[in-house]
Design a protein around this motif. Structure first.
Motif, PDB file in Angstrom:
ATOM      1  N   MET A   1      64.065  34.128 -73.151  1.00 53.18           N
ATOM      2  CA  MET A   1      64.765  35.107 -73.952  1.00 53.18           C
ATOM      3  C   MET A   1      65.424  34.385 -75.126  1.00 53.18           C
ATOM      4  SD  MET A   1      67.586  37.642 -72.480  1.00 53.18           S
ATOM      5  CE  MET A   1      68.040  39.062 -73.343  1.00 53.18           C
ATOM      6  N   PRO A   2      65.204  34.863 -76.327  1.00 49.61           N
ATOM      7  CA  PRO A   2      65.777  34.178 -77.491  1.00 49.61           C
ATOM      8  C   PRO A   2      67.294  34.346 -77.540  1.00 49.61           C
ATOM      9  CG  PRO A   2      64.671  36.192 -78.169  1.00 49.61           C
ATOM     10  CD  PRO A   2      64.392  36.014 -76.707  1.00 49.61           C
ATOM     11  N   ARG A   3      67.920  33.338 -78.054  1.00 46.63           N
ATOM     12  CA  ARG A   3      69.376  33.379 -78.214  1.00 46.63           C
ATOM     13  C   ARG A   3      69.714  34.049 -79.538  1.00 46.63           C
ATOM     14  NH1 ARG A   3      72.588  29.560 -74.954  1.00 46.63           N
ATOM     15  NH2 ARG A   3      71.142  28.790 -73.416  1.00 46.63           N
ATOM     16  N   VAL A   4      70.801  34.746 -79.534  1.00 47.15           N
ATOM     17  CA  VAL A   4      71.247  35.448 -80.727  1.00 47.15           C
ATOM     18  C   VAL A   4      72.570  34.847 -81.169  1.00 47.15           C
ATOM     19  CG1 VAL A   4      71.937  37.695 -81.640  1.00 47.15           C
ATOM     20  CG2 VAL A   4      70.134  37.561 -79.929  1.00 47.15           C
ATOM     21  N   ALA A   5      72.691  34.614 -82.440  1.00 47.21           N
ATOM     22  CA  ALA A   5      73.951  34.096 -82.972  1.00 47.21           C
ATOM     23  C   ALA A   5      74.981  35.214 -82.984  1.00 47.21           C
ATOM     24  CB  ALA A   5      73.746  33.557 -84.374  1.00 47.21           C
ATOM     25  N   LEU A   6      76.126  34.955 -82.377  1.00 50.50           N
ATOM     26  CA  LEU A   6      77.197  35.941 -82.324  1.00 50.50           C
ATOM     27  C   LEU A   6      78.279  35.572 -83.326  1.00 50.50           C
ATOM     28  CD1 LEU A   6      77.651  36.330 -78.472  1.00 50.50           C
ATOM     29  CD2 LEU A   6      76.407  37.841 -79.993  1.00 50.50           C
ATOM     30  N   SER A   7      78.883  36.594 -83.874  1.00 54.14           N
ATOM     31  CA  SER A   7      80.011  36.347 -84.772  1.00 54.14           C
ATOM     32  C   SER A   7      81.222  35.947 -83.943  1.00 54.14           C
ATOM     33  CB  SER A   7      80.333  37.604 -85.580  1.00 54.14           C
ATOM     34  OG  SER A   7      80.886  38.599 -84.737  1.00 54.14           O
ATOM     35  N   ALA A   8      82.227  35.444 -84.589  1.00 53.44           N
ATOM     36  CA  ALA A   8      83.458  35.042 -83.895  1.00 53.44           C
ATOM     37  C   ALA A   8      84.083  36.236 -83.181  1.00 53.44           C
ATOM     38  CB  ALA A   8      84.437  34.430 -84.882  1.00 53.44           C
ATOM     39  N   GLU A   9      84.050  37.397 -83.807  1.00 55.28           N
ATOM     40  CA  GLU A   9      84.628  38.603 -83.201  1.00 55.28           C
ATOM     41  C   GLU A   9      83.843  39.012 -81.950  1.00 55.28           C
ATOM     42  OE1 GLU A   9      87.138  41.618 -82.361  1.00 55.28           O
ATOM     43  OE2 GLU A   9      87.439  40.058 -83.863  1.00 55.28           O
ATOM     44  N   GLN A  10      82.512  38.904 -82.007  1.00 54.81           N
ATOM     45  CA  GLN A  10      81.693  39.248 -80.850  1.00 54.81           C
ATOM     46  C   GLN A  10      81.946  38.276 -79.699  1.00 54.81           C
ATOM     47  OE1 GLN A  10      77.955  39.160 -82.962  1.00 54.81           O
ATOM     48  NE2 GLN A  10      77.698  41.377 -82.733  1.00 54.81           N
ATOM     49  N   LYS A  11      82.086  36.990 -80.008  1.00 57.19           N
ATOM     50  CA  LYS A  11      82.388  35.995 -78.978  1.00 57.19           C
ATOM     51  C   LYS A  11      83.724  36.304 -78.317  1.00 57.19           C
ATOM     52  CE  LYS A  11      79.883  32.143 -81.014  1.00 57.19           C
ATOM     53  NZ  LYS A  11      80.002  30.800 -81.615  1.00 57.19           N
ATOM     54  N   ARG A  12      84.698  36.671 -79.132  1.00 57.28           N
ATOM     55  CA  ARG A  12      86.035  36.995 -78.622  1.00 57.28           C
ATOM     56  C   ARG A  12      85.976  38.214 -77.691  1.00 57.28           C
ATOM     57  NH1 ARG A  12      90.585  39.946 -80.735  1.00 57.28           N
ATOM     58  NH2 ARG A  12      92.502  38.975 -80.056  1.00 57.28           N
ATOM     59  N   GLU A  13      85.226  39.238 -78.102  1.00 61.32           N
ATOM     60  CA  GLU A  13      85.080  40.437 -77.277  1.00 61.32           C
ATOM     61  C   GLU A  13      84.447  40.098 -75.936  1.00 61.32           C
ATOM     62  OE1 GLU A  13      82.930  43.444 -79.403  1.00 61.32           O
ATOM     63  OE2 GLU A  13      84.395  43.504 -81.027  1.00 61.32           O
ATOM     64  N   HIS A  14      83.427  39.238 -75.945  1.00 61.83           N
ATOM     65  CA  HIS A  14      82.777  38.844 -74.696  1.00 61.83           C
ATOM     66  C   HIS A  14      83.738  38.086 -73.788  1.00 61.83           C
ATOM     67  CE1 HIS A  14      78.625  40.096 -75.286  1.00 61.83           C
ATOM     68  NE2 HIS A  14      78.739  39.745 -76.553  1.00 61.83           N
ATOM     69  N   LYS A  15      84.521  37.192 -74.355  1.00 59.66           N
ATOM     70  CA  LYS A  15      85.464  36.405 -73.559  1.00 59.66           C
ATOM     71  C   LYS A  15      86.538  37.294 -72.947  1.00 59.66           C
ATOM     72  CE  LYS A  15      84.780  32.050 -75.953  1.00 59.66           C
ATOM     73  NZ  LYS A  15      85.393  30.980 -76.748  1.00 59.66           N
ATOM     74  N   ILE A  16      87.017  38.268 -73.710  1.00 58.71           N
ATOM     75  CA  ILE A  16      88.032  39.191 -73.187  1.00 58.71           C
ATOM     76  C   ILE A  16      87.451  40.024 -72.059  1.00 58.71           C
ATOM     77  CG2 ILE A  16      89.429  41.218 -73.751  1.00 58.71           C
ATOM     78  CD1 ILE A  16      89.767  39.953 -76.570  1.00 58.71           C
ATOM     79  N   ARG A  17      86.228  40.519 -72.245  1.00 60.01           N
ATOM     80  CA  ARG A  17      85.579  41.319 -71.210  1.00 60.01           C
ATOM     81  C   ARG A  17      85.345  40.467 -69.958  1.00 60.01           C
ATOM     82  NH1 ARG A  17      81.621  43.793 -74.029  1.00 60.01           N
ATOM     83  NH2 ARG A  17      80.208  42.046 -73.735  1.00 60.01           N
ATOM     84  N   ASP A  18      84.952  39.207 -70.144  1.00 63.02           N
ATOM     85  CA  ASP A  18      84.754  38.312 -69.001  1.00 63.02           C
ATOM     86  C   ASP A  18      86.069  38.075 -68.256  1.00 63.02           C
ATOM     87  OD1 ASP A  18      82.069  38.092 -69.553  1.00 63.02           O
ATOM     88  OD2 ASP A  18      82.227  36.107 -70.492  1.00 63.02           O
ATOM     89  N   PHE A  19      87.173  37.916 -68.996  1.00 56.81           N
ATOM     90  CA  PHE A  19      88.460  37.692 -68.334  1.00 56.81           C
ATOM     91  C   PHE A  19      88.889  38.927 -67.547  1.00 56.81           C
ATOM     92  CE2 PHE A  19      93.107  37.702 -68.119  1.00 56.81           C
ATOM     93  CZ  PHE A  19      93.278  36.550 -67.377  1.00 56.81           C
TER      94      PHE A  19
END
Length: 94
Positions: A1-19
């Motif tokens: 599966m290809p990796r997709v570059a995420l913006s800083a805001e998208q990375k932050r959203e993922h980290k918050i959802r993971d927490f």
């Protein structure tokens, strides 16, 4: 599966959802309730529920903050759930 570059805001959203998912899983594993988590944080059960809610991007309601947990609250939750040093470090760098 290809990796997709995420913006800083998208990375932050993922980290918050993971927490939020981590907190929910710790509650299930330890048998703790939202009311007990609220008492540990000094807030109400309803506020804990709101903080753990994953916002629906299709229905912006404006009620949930993008990053509801403060650094101190993350530390308190680590102590409350008895997290070891390595996992605590990972959570504090999210």
């Amino acid at each position: 599966m290809p990796r997709v570059a995420l913006s800083a805001e998208q990375k932050r959203e993922h980290k918050i959802r993971d927490f939020k998912g981590w907190v929910t899983m710790q509650m299930k594993l330890t048998g703790k309730t939202q009311a007990e988590v609220g008492r540990a944080l000094g807030i109400s059960q309803g506020t804990v529920s709101t903080m753990l809610k994953i916002p629906d991007k299709k229905k912006p309601d404006g009620r949930s903050k993008p990053d509801p947990f403060s650094y101190g609250q993350v530390l308190t939750l680590c102590e409350f759930f008895g997290v070891d040093g390595e996992e605590r470090q990972r959570l504090l760098t999210l």
